[in-house]
Scaffold this motif. Structure first.
Motif, PDB file in Angstrom:
ATOM      1  N   LEU A 169       0.841  -1.011  -0.019  1.00 13.73           N
ATOM      2  CA  LEU A 169      -0.057  -0.056  -0.074  1.00 13.73           C
ATOM      3  C   LEU A 169       1.084   1.317  -0.194  1.00 13.73           C
ATOM      4  N   VAL A 170       1.123   2.027  -0.988  1.00  5.38           N
ATOM      5  CA  VAL A 170       2.159   3.034  -1.287  1.00  5.38           C
ATOM      6  C   VAL A 170       1.266   4.288  -1.026  1.00  5.38           C
ATOM      7  N   VAL A 171       1.617   4.654   0.105  1.00  3.76           N
ATOM      8  CA  VAL A 171       0.888   6.123   0.738  1.00  3.76           C
ATOM      9  C   VAL A 171       1.602   7.435   0.390  1.00  3.76           C
ATOM     10  N   ASP A 172       0.748   8.072  -0.119  1.00  2.49           N
ATOM     11  CA  ASP A 172       1.117   9.655  -0.700  1.00  2.49           C
ATOM     12  C   ASP A 172       1.120  10.616   0.603  1.00  2.49           C
ATOM     13  N   THR A 173       1.587  11.397   0.457  1.00  2.00           N
ATOM     14  CA  THR A 173       1.564  12.903   1.456  1.00  2.00           C
ATOM     15  C   THR A 173       0.217  13.234   1.955  1.00  2.00           C
ATOM     16  N   THR A 174      -0.718  13.114   0.838  1.00  8.82           N
ATOM     17  CA  THR A 174      -1.951  13.752   1.060  1.00  8.82           C
ATOM     18  C   THR A 174      -2.740  13.063   2.338  1.00  8.82           C
ATOM     19  N   THR A 175      -2.688  11.692   2.169  1.00 13.43           N
ATOM     20  CA  THR A 175      -3.304  10.982   3.385  1.00 13.43           C
ATOM     21  C   THR A 175      -2.609  10.984   4.530  1.00 13.43           C
ATOM     22  N   LEU A 176      -1.221  10.692   4.420  1.00 15.99           N
ATOM     23  CA  LEU A 176      -0.373  10.937   5.709  1.00 15.99           C
ATOM     24  C   LEU A 176      -0.542  12.214   6.326  1.00 15.99           C
ATOM     25  N   SER A 177      -0.799  13.395   5.698  1.00 13.06           N
ATOM     26  CA  SER A 177      -1.064  14.462   6.268  1.00 13.06           C
ATOM     27  C   SER A 177      -2.492  14.807   6.741  1.00 13.06           C
ATOM     28  N   ASN A 178      -3.314  14.100   6.366  1.00 16.99           N
ATOM     29  CA  ASN A 178      -4.702  14.214   7.156  1.00 16.99           C
ATOM     30  C   ASN A 178      -4.776  13.542   8.420  1.00 16.99           C
ATOM     31  N   PHE A 179      -3.916  12.415   8.433  1.00 17.42           N
ATOM     32  CA  PHE A 179      -3.840  11.842   9.832  1.00 17.42           C
ATOM     33  C   PHE A 179      -2.990  12.492  10.669  1.00 17.42           C
ATOM     34  N   ALA A 180      -1.954  13.128  10.142  1.00 20.03           N
ATOM     35  CA  ALA A 180      -0.923  13.965  10.917  1.00 20.03           C
ATOM     36  C   ALA A 180      -1.613  15.193  11.686  1.00 20.03           C
ATOM     37  N   ARG A 181      -2.529  15.766  10.893  1.00 19.74           N
ATOM     38  CA  ARG A 181      -3.033  17.146  11.239  1.00 19.74           C
ATOM     39  C   ARG A 181      -3.931  17.015  12.399  1.00 19.74           C
ATOM     40  N   ILE A 182      -4.496  15.574  12.595  1.00 14.34           N
ATOM     41  CA  ILE A 182      -5.443  15.168  13.674  1.00 14.34           C
ATOM     42  C   ILE A 182      -4.454  14.488  14.940  1.00 14.34           C
ATOM     43  N   SER A 183      -3.361  14.498  14.630  1.00 13.69           N
ATOM     44  CA  SER A 183      -2.277  13.665  15.623  1.00 13.69           C
ATOM     45  C   SER A 183      -2.856  12.286  15.827  1.00 13.69           C
ATOM     46  N   ARG A 184      -3.293  11.651  14.767  1.00 14.34           N
ATOM     47  CA  ARG A 184      -3.476  10.306  14.748  1.00 14.34           C
ATOM     48  C   ARG A 184      -2.549   9.227  13.694  1.00 14.34           C
ATOM     49  N   PRO A 185      -1.347   9.394  13.471  1.00 12.58           N
ATOM     50  CA  PRO A 185      -0.718   8.542  12.719  1.00 12.58           C
ATOM     51  C   PRO A 185      -0.660   7.203  13.027  1.00 12.58           C
ATOM     52  N   ASP A 186      -0.970   6.813  14.099  1.00 17.92           N
ATOM     53  CA  ASP A 186      -1.105   5.393  14.845  1.00 17.92           C
ATOM     54  C   ASP A 186      -2.279   4.849  14.318  1.00 17.92           C
TER      55      ASP A 186
ATOM     56  N   ARG B 291       8.573  11.201   1.251  1.00 20.14           N
ATOM     57  CA  ARG B 291       9.286  11.271   2.504  1.00 20.14           C
ATOM     58  C   ARG B 291       9.823  12.699   2.516  1.00 20.14           C
ATOM     59  N   ALA B 292      10.355  13.127   1.194  1.00 24.85           N
ATOM     60  CA  ALA B 292      10.654  14.417   1.082  1.00 24.85           C
ATOM     61  C   ALA B 292       9.785  15.256   1.114  1.00 24.85           C
ATOM     62  N   GLU B 293       8.532  15.269   0.598  1.00 23.83           N
ATOM     63  CA  GLU B 293       7.566  16.149   0.792  1.00 23.83           C
ATOM     64  C   GLU B 293       6.788  16.215   2.244  1.00 23.83           C
ATOM     65  N   LEU B 294       6.926  15.100   2.900  1.00 24.25           N
ATOM     66  CA  LEU B 294       6.591  15.055   4.398  1.00 24.25           C
ATOM     67  C   LEU B 294       7.515  16.014   5.293  1.00 24.25           C
ATOM     68  N   ARG B 295       8.828  15.863   4.943  1.00 25.64           N
ATOM     69  CA  ARG B 295       9.695  16.745   5.687  1.00 25.64           C
ATOM     70  C   ARG B 295       9.594  18.168   5.381  1.00 25.64           C
TER      71      ARG B 295
ATOM     72  N   GLY C 244       6.816  19.782   4.343  1.00 21.41           N
ATOM     73  CA  GLY C 244       5.823  20.220   4.812  1.00 21.41           C
ATOM     74  C   GLY C 244       5.976  20.233   6.324  1.00 21.41           C
ATOM     75  N   GLU C 245       6.793  19.370   7.011  1.00 22.29           N
ATOM     76  CA  GLU C 245       6.845  19.451   8.349  1.00 22.29           C
ATOM     77  C   GLU C 245       7.603  20.784   8.737  1.00 22.29           C
ATOM     78  N   ALA C 246       8.923  21.023   7.856  1.00 24.57           N
ATOM     79  CA  ALA C 246       9.720  22.132   8.193  1.00 24.57           C
ATOM     80  C   ALA C 246       8.847  23.339   7.938  1.00 24.57           C
ATOM     81  N   SER C 247       8.195  23.402   7.000  1.00 29.14           N
ATOM     82  CA  SER C 247       7.390  24.694   6.805  1.00 29.14           C
ATOM     83  C   SER C 247       6.093  24.801   7.673  1.00 29.14           C
ATOM     84  N   GLY C 248       6.051  23.915   8.346  1.00 27.20           N
ATOM     85  CA  GLY C 248       4.938  23.961   9.481  1.00 27.20           C
ATOM     86  C   GLY C 248       3.485  23.754   9.002  1.00 27.20           C
ATOM     87  N   LEU C 249       3.389  23.236   7.730  1.00 26.01           N
ATOM     88  CA  LEU C 249       2.165  22.884   7.020  1.00 26.01           C
ATOM     89  C   LEU C 249       1.485  21.761   7.656  1.00 26.01           C
ATOM     90  N   ILE C 250       2.386  20.611   8.149  1.00 29.09           N
ATOM     91  CA  ILE C 250       2.245  19.042   8.509  1.00 29.09           C
ATOM     92  C   ILE C 250       2.733  19.122   9.852  1.00 29.09           C
TER      93      ILE C 250
END
Length: 164
Positions: free
Chosen positions: A8-25, A42-46, A48-54
């Motif tokens: 299941l190859v996960v894209d940043t869009t779905t990862l960010s949805n769960f990250a924004r509600i603090s439920r990556p678990d 992973r680069a997109e995630l980093r 987004g995290e560095a810019s405060g978006l994720i």
């Protein structure tokens, strides 16, 4: 959620949805050992995290797949249509018969055109309900939180997709 076994190859869009509600678990529970991402995601995630978006979370539990030479060529063609993260996920899915986990409209449309199975945030929530990890009410509350934090959902109530 598609029934086919495989990565299941996960894209940043779905990862960010769960990250924004603090439920990556919940993603970890739903994807289990089948969840993977790409270097581009992973680069997109980093970024987004560095810019405060994720919000920053530990995603090290998701193994990173490296694109083969033929997947790199496919990625280059797909990257003219969708962003790098989506293109890398689609290249692997097309090549390896994986399932793409994305909420990006263009990537989902391209995946279907290429015969790739696709799911996203709603599919993950549905799976968590079906596996009794979440109640319908809990999933709806999470969906409401995701929508409030910027997720464009085609439904406001998870019940709308449970019977389909």
């Amino acid at each position: 959620m598609p029934s086919k076994a495989g990565p299941l190859v996960v894209d940043t869009t779905t990862l960010s949805n769960f990250a924004r509600i603090s439920r990556p678990d919940l993603l970890r529970t739903a994807l289990g050992s089948q969840g993977v991402l790409t270097e581009m995601v992973r680069a997109e995630l980093r970024s987004g995290e560095a810019s405060g978006l994720i919000p920053i979370h530990d995603w090290d539990w998701l193994p990173e797949l490296e694109l083969s030479p033929s997947e790199v060529r496919l990625f280059a063609a797909l990257a003219e249509i969708v962003d790098y993260g989506e293109a890398s996920c689609l290249a692997i899915a097309i090549s390896q018969g994986a399932i793409v986990v994305t909420d990006d409209f263009q990537a989902r449309r391209l995946a279907r055109k290429e015969g790739v199975q696709v799911t996203g945030t709603l599919g993950i929530l549905r799976l968590l309900i079906e596996s009794r990890e979440l109640t319908v009410e809990e999933a709806n509350e999470l969906l409401t939180q995701m929508i409030a934090s910027g997720y464009y959902s085609p439904v406001e109530d998870i019940r709308q997709i449970l019977s389909s």
